[in-house]
Enzyme design. Structure first.
Site, PDB file in Angstrom:
ATOM      1  N   GLY A 109      27.646 -16.292 -65.820  1.00  0.00           N
ATOM      2  CA  GLY A 109      27.045 -17.618 -65.993  1.00  0.00           C
ATOM      3  C   GLY A 109      25.917 -17.596 -67.018  1.00  0.00           C
ATOM      4  O   GLY A 109      25.010 -18.423 -66.976  1.00  0.00           O
ATOM      5  N   GLY A 111      26.275 -18.336 -70.033  1.00  0.00           N
ATOM      6  CA  GLY A 111      26.515 -19.339 -71.062  1.00  0.00           C
ATOM      7  C   GLY A 111      27.266 -18.807 -72.268  1.00  0.00           C
ATOM      8  O   GLY A 111      26.867 -19.046 -73.418  1.00  0.00           O
ATOM      9  N   SER A 113      30.062 -19.800 -73.432  1.00  0.00           N
ATOM     10  CA  SER A 113      30.629 -20.890 -74.251  1.00  0.00           C
ATOM     11  C   SER A 113      29.586 -21.447 -75.213  1.00  0.00           C
ATOM     12  O   SER A 113      29.868 -21.669 -76.400  1.00  0.00           O
ATOM     13  CB  SER A 113      31.126 -22.036 -73.358  1.00  0.00           C
ATOM     14  OG  SER A 113      31.982 -21.537 -72.380  1.00  0.00           O
ATOM     15  N   ALA A 114      28.367 -21.670 -74.696  1.00  0.00           N
ATOM     16  CA  ALA A 114      27.305 -22.197 -75.563  1.00  0.00           C
ATOM     17  C   ALA A 114      26.956 -21.166 -76.638  1.00  0.00           C
ATOM     18  O   ALA A 114      26.742 -21.522 -77.805  1.00  0.00           O
ATOM     19  CB  ALA A 114      26.064 -22.522 -74.733  1.00  0.00           C
ATOM     20  N   ALA A 115      26.923 -19.881 -76.242  1.00  0.00           N
ATOM     21  CA  ALA A 115      26.545 -18.838 -77.208  1.00  0.00           C
ATOM     22  C   ALA A 115      27.596 -18.712 -78.309  1.00  0.00           C
ATOM     23  O   ALA A 115      27.263 -18.588 -79.490  1.00  0.00           O
ATOM     24  CB  ALA A 115      26.344 -17.507 -76.488  1.00  0.00           C
ATOM     25  N   ASP A 156      21.939 -25.138 -72.539  1.00  0.00           N
ATOM     26  CA  ASP A 156      22.422 -23.800 -72.885  1.00  0.00           C
ATOM     27  C   ASP A 156      22.596 -23.653 -74.398  1.00  0.00           C
ATOM     28  O   ASP A 156      22.311 -22.612 -74.985  1.00  0.00           O
ATOM     29  CB  ASP A 156      23.729 -23.470 -72.134  1.00  0.00           C
ATOM     30  CG  ASP A 156      24.706 -24.634 -72.087  1.00  0.00           C
ATOM     31  OD1 ASP A 156      24.414 -25.699 -72.692  1.00  0.00           O
ATOM     32  OD2 ASP A 156      25.772 -24.491 -71.464  1.00  0.00           O
TER      33      ASP A 156
END
Ligand code: MEV
Length: 326
Positions: A109, A111, A113-115, A156
């Site tokens: 969790g 992040g 996807s955001a990274a 995020d």
């Protein structure tokens, strides 16, 4: 134009204000020192090829003029939508090779996807020699996140771009660095993967059924977040720990904590942490605790005794950055 570029962005941990931030209340998030590395290269054909080190998808390929259409495997969604949004914005149609390498497991969790979205955005701007400010990167990435998952505050994405520890309000209305240095954080993984969109919808349902109660909870969370900002700036760790535990009580009232989270949180507090809470959407993923140097080992062992995994991460890490240009 460069032939290839490598960019990276950090993972994150939510410190205060999760869920409330979806409804325009502030949150505090910190970037962690485990990063998503993204390499982007031009191809001579008109294909987008994505290679990852993620379980379930090592290679994915499609025609550039079909970007964003049809069924996209979940491991490729954020990258493909980001490329699609970038290509529409700048009228680009080159073939592209993307290779992602994540230093942390997507199950924590942190992040991923955001990274990946932030690192890929910087990679593309660099590859096509287009200048972008942090707010411009943020707008492209946040649009991409909303295109893919429909919900989310964007905290995020902001953390992946700005790094450090930031005070954030949805959609980037406020992104302010908190000057706080290193605070003694312990991170424990429950072993359970949380499903953020489902938990956001669960809170939305509760808000619809009992709007007054949920608004009161969010107002209390906001007060805690504001106090936490001051405690961070003044490095009052004991106060900060206490605020974490208060935030946890409110998250519990929202129904997003879980038995596993409660076990690890209570083990931390019993072993001398100043306070502890879940971090992120809830339901699983990670919990965080704040403990003085002399108690840190004991708190970590307490988490392990309850079959939690202690994650050794440093917080306040640097935001998105260019690693290499070829
Ligand atoms: C999830 O990590 C945090 C939430 O507040 C969702 C969001 O802010 O996008 C639950």
């Amino acid at each position: 134009m460069a032939d290839g570029v490598i960019a990276s962005a950090p993972g994150k941990l939510m410190l205060f204000g999760e869920h409330a931030v979806v409804y325009d209340y502030p949150c505090i998030v910190t970037a962690v020192d485990q990063r998503m590395m993204v390499e982007v290269k031009l191809r001579k054909d008109k294909r987008l090829v994505i290679r990852t080190n993620q379980p379930g998808m090592s290679r994915y390929e499609r025609q550039v003029d079909e970007l964003g259409q049809g069924i996209i495997p979940k491991q490729a969604k954020f990258s493909e939508m980001l490329v699609s949004n970038f290509y529409s914005k700048f009228k680009v149609e080159n073939g592209l090779e993307i290779r992602t390498d994540c230093q942390f497991s997507s199950k924590f969790g942190f992040g991923s996807s955001a990274a990946v979205t932030a690192a890929l955005a910087m990679g593309l701007y660099e590859l096509f020699s287009i200048k972008a400010s942090k707010p411009e990167l943020f707008d492209l990435c946040y649009k991409t996140v909303l295109d893919v998952q429909g919900v989310g505050s964007g905290f995020d994405v902001a953390s992946a771009i700005w790094g450090g520890t930031i005070y954030y309000i949805k959609g980037g209305k406020k992104i302010e660095a908190i000057n706080c240095g290193d605070y003694p954080l312990v991170v424990g993984y429950t072993g359970i993967k949380a499903d953020t969109p489902t938990l956001i919808k669960q809170v939305a349902k509760l808000k619809k059924r009992n709007s007054e109660k949920v608004s009161k909870i969010f107002t209390e969370i906001k007060k805690i977040t504001e106090k936490a900002r001051t405690a961070l700036e003044e490095r009052d760790d004991k106060e900060l720990g206490g605020l974490m535990s208060l935030n946890q009580l409110l998250l519990d009232e929202l129904g997003v904590s879980s038995n596993r989270l409660d076990e690890l949180i209570s083990a931390s507090c019993k072993n001398g942490a100043w306070g502890a809470k879940l971090s992120g959407a809830g339901g699983g993923d990670c919990m965080i605790a704040l403990a003085g140097e002399e108690k840190k080992k004991k708190v970590e062992n307490g988490i392990r005794m309850k079959q939690g995994e202690v994650l050794k991460v440093k917080h306040c890490a640097e935001g998105v950055r260019l690693e290499k240009r070829k």
